[in-house]
Design a protein around this motif. Structure first.
Motif, short mmCIF file in Angstrom:
data_model
loop_
_atom_site.label_atom_id
_atom_site.label_comp_id
_atom_site.label_asym_id
_atom_site.label_seq_id
_atom_site.Cartn_x
_atom_site.Cartn_y
_atom_site.Cartn_z
N GLN A 185 0.84 -1.19 0.00
CA GLN A 185 0.00 0.00 0.00
C GLN A 185 0.89 1.25 0.00
O GLN A 185 1.39 1.67 1.03
CB GLN A 185 -0.90 -0.01 1.24
CG GLN A 185 -1.87 -1.18 1.30
CD GLN A 185 -2.88 -1.13 0.16
OE1 GLN A 185 -3.40 -0.06 -0.19
NE2 GLN A 185 -3.16 -2.28 -0.41
N LEU A 186 1.07 1.82 -1.16
CA LEU A 186 1.89 3.02 -1.29
C LEU A 186 1.13 4.21 -0.72
O LEU A 186 0.01 4.50 -1.15
CB LEU A 186 2.22 3.27 -2.76
CG LEU A 186 3.11 4.47 -3.06
CD1 LEU A 186 4.51 4.25 -2.52
CD2 LEU A 186 3.15 4.74 -4.57
N PRO A 187 1.72 4.88 0.28
CA PRO A 187 1.02 6.05 0.85
C PRO A 187 0.80 7.12 -0.21
O PRO A 187 1.63 7.32 -1.10
CB PRO A 187 1.98 6.53 1.95
CG PRO A 187 2.90 5.39 2.20
CD PRO A 187 3.02 4.65 0.91
N SER A 188 -0.31 7.78 -0.09
CA SER A 188 -0.56 8.88 -1.03
C SER A 188 0.33 10.07 -0.66
O SER A 188 0.79 10.18 0.48
CB SER A 188 -2.03 9.30 -0.97
OG SER A 188 -2.33 9.87 0.29
N LEU A 226 16.42 3.22 1.02
CA LEU A 226 16.08 2.56 -0.24
C LEU A 226 14.56 2.47 -0.40
O LEU A 226 14.03 2.66 -1.50
CB LEU A 226 16.70 1.16 -0.29
CG LEU A 226 16.37 0.35 -1.54
CD1 LEU A 226 16.90 1.03 -2.79
CD2 LEU A 226 16.93 -1.07 -1.43
N GLN A 227 13.87 2.20 0.73
CA GLN A 227 12.41 2.16 0.68
C GLN A 227 11.85 3.48 0.18
O GLN A 227 10.94 3.51 -0.66
CB GLN A 227 11.85 1.84 2.07
CG GLN A 227 10.33 1.86 2.13
CD GLN A 227 9.82 1.64 3.55
OE1 GLN A 227 10.53 1.17 4.42
NE2 GLN A 227 8.55 1.98 3.76
N LEU A 232 9.55 6.76 -4.00
CA LEU A 232 9.66 7.94 -4.86
C LEU A 232 9.64 7.53 -6.33
O LEU A 232 9.03 8.21 -7.18
CB LEU A 232 10.95 8.69 -4.54
CG LEU A 232 11.22 9.97 -5.32
CD1 LEU A 232 10.10 10.98 -5.08
CD2 LEU A 232 12.57 10.55 -4.92
N THR A 233 10.28 6.41 -6.65
CA THR A 233 10.28 5.91 -8.03
C THR A 233 8.86 5.58 -8.48
O THR A 233 8.46 5.89 -9.62
CB THR A 233 11.17 4.66 -8.14
OG1 THR A 233 12.50 4.98 -7.74
CG2 THR A 233 11.20 4.14 -9.57
N LEU A 234 8.08 4.94 -7.59
CA LEU A 234 6.70 4.62 -7.94
C LEU A 234 5.88 5.89 -8.15
O LEU A 234 5.04 5.96 -9.06
CB LEU A 234 6.07 3.77 -6.84
CG LEU A 234 6.64 2.35 -6.71
CD1 LEU A 234 5.96 1.62 -5.56
CD2 LEU A 234 6.47 1.56 -8.01
N GLN A 239 3.28 9.61 -11.88
CA GLN A 239 3.20 10.96 -12.44
C GLN A 239 3.49 10.95 -13.93
O GLN A 239 2.88 11.70 -14.71
CB GLN A 239 4.15 11.89 -11.71
CG GLN A 239 3.70 12.26 -10.30
CD GLN A 239 4.63 13.26 -9.63
OE1 GLN A 239 5.74 13.49 -10.10
NE2 GLN A 239 4.16 13.86 -8.54
N ASP A 240 4.44 10.10 -14.34
CA ASP A 240 4.78 10.00 -15.76
C ASP A 240 3.58 9.50 -16.55
O ASP A 240 3.29 10.00 -17.65
CB ASP A 240 5.97 9.07 -15.94
CG ASP A 240 6.40 8.96 -17.39
OD1 ASP A 240 6.86 9.96 -17.96
OD2 ASP A 240 6.28 7.84 -17.96
#
Length: 259
Positions: A185-188, A226-227, A232-234, A239-240
């Protein structure tokens, strides 16, 4: 005639000394038994015992059986007592003040000397390496903990100073690739912003106060960083995708306007 008398007296003295097992001068005496044990006694000083004893395997015992309970001292440079030993300098306590067991000063360089000493406290034992006024340069604790500039190391290695190394390898117990799992679950970004406003640091990252008080675990901290990089990469990927979709919509709108 006088020469004959002197020779007779010397002969008598030699025979007497040879047959005598004990030689006494006032309250001090020296004795030797059939085994060759040499004992020294001084009644005034309340000391005495087997000073020299020829032992098995061509060994000479000094202060056999610890008869001289105060120990054995050679001039002012060597002292032996019980399980302790002092070489180079006799000291009643160690550089840290605890019970002394071993002190060795093997070398003097300039105005300082190396000192290897052991010390005991009720809960632990230590072996210290010092030089001159620099006490406790290196300490080894009985559990195997090593301290550099640390008198009582609580971990396998503690250093009070800067460490310089060409390479450091850390065996981490976990890594941050769970971020890329489908069920993560990626935080918003709204949640991240709210956390930053309230706590003044990123989620799952220790605060400045925690770091100052407790320090950081390098392996654990690298995994947390790294997390954040993976999260940030996700965010960037999302966004891309959004930018590309928006670009398509803009192009369609421009085509309609053009028509």
């Amino acid at each position: 005639m006088r020469k004959i008398i002197v020779l007779i007296l010397l002969t008598i003295l030699a025979i007497t000394a040879h047959s005598q097992s004990r030689l006494q001068v006032e309250n001090s005496y020296l004795s030797i038994n059939l085994h060759g044990d040499i004992s020294l006694h001084n009644l005034d000083r309340k000391s005495g015992g087997r000073a020299l004893v020829p032992y098995g395997n061509n060994t000479l015992l000094i202060n056999a059986g610890n008869d001289f309970t105060g120990g054995t001292q050679i001039a002012n440079q060597a002292f032996f007592k019980d399980y302790g030993m002092v070489l180079g300098e006799q000291m009643s306590t160690t550089v840290f003040g605890e019970v002394n067991r071993l002190i060795i000063t093997p070398y003097r360089h300039g105005s300082g000397t190396w000192v290897v000493s052991s010390r005991d406290i009720p809960s632990a034992a230590f072996l210290d390496f010092s030089y001159g006024v620099n006490k406790g340069l290196l300490t080894i604790k009985h559990q195997g903990n090593i301290g550099i500039g640390v008198a009582d190391p609580q971990n396998k290695l503690e250093v009070n100073g800067t460490i310089r190394s060409k390479e450091v390898k850390i065996e981490a117990t976990g890594w941050a690739d769970f971020v890329f799992a489908k069920d993560y679950q990626l935080p918003s970004l709204e949640e991240v912003e709210a956390h930053i406003k309230e706590h003044k640091h990123l989620p799952d990252v220790p605060s400045e106060t925690q770091v100052k008080e407790e320090g950081i675990n390098i392996g654990e901290m690298q995994a947390k960083l790294l997390q954040k990089i993976e999260e940030l990469t996700l965010y960037v990927i999302e966004q891309d995708k959004t930018i590309k979709e928006q670009s398509k919509l803009i192009n369609k709108l421009q085509e309609r306007i053009g028509d």
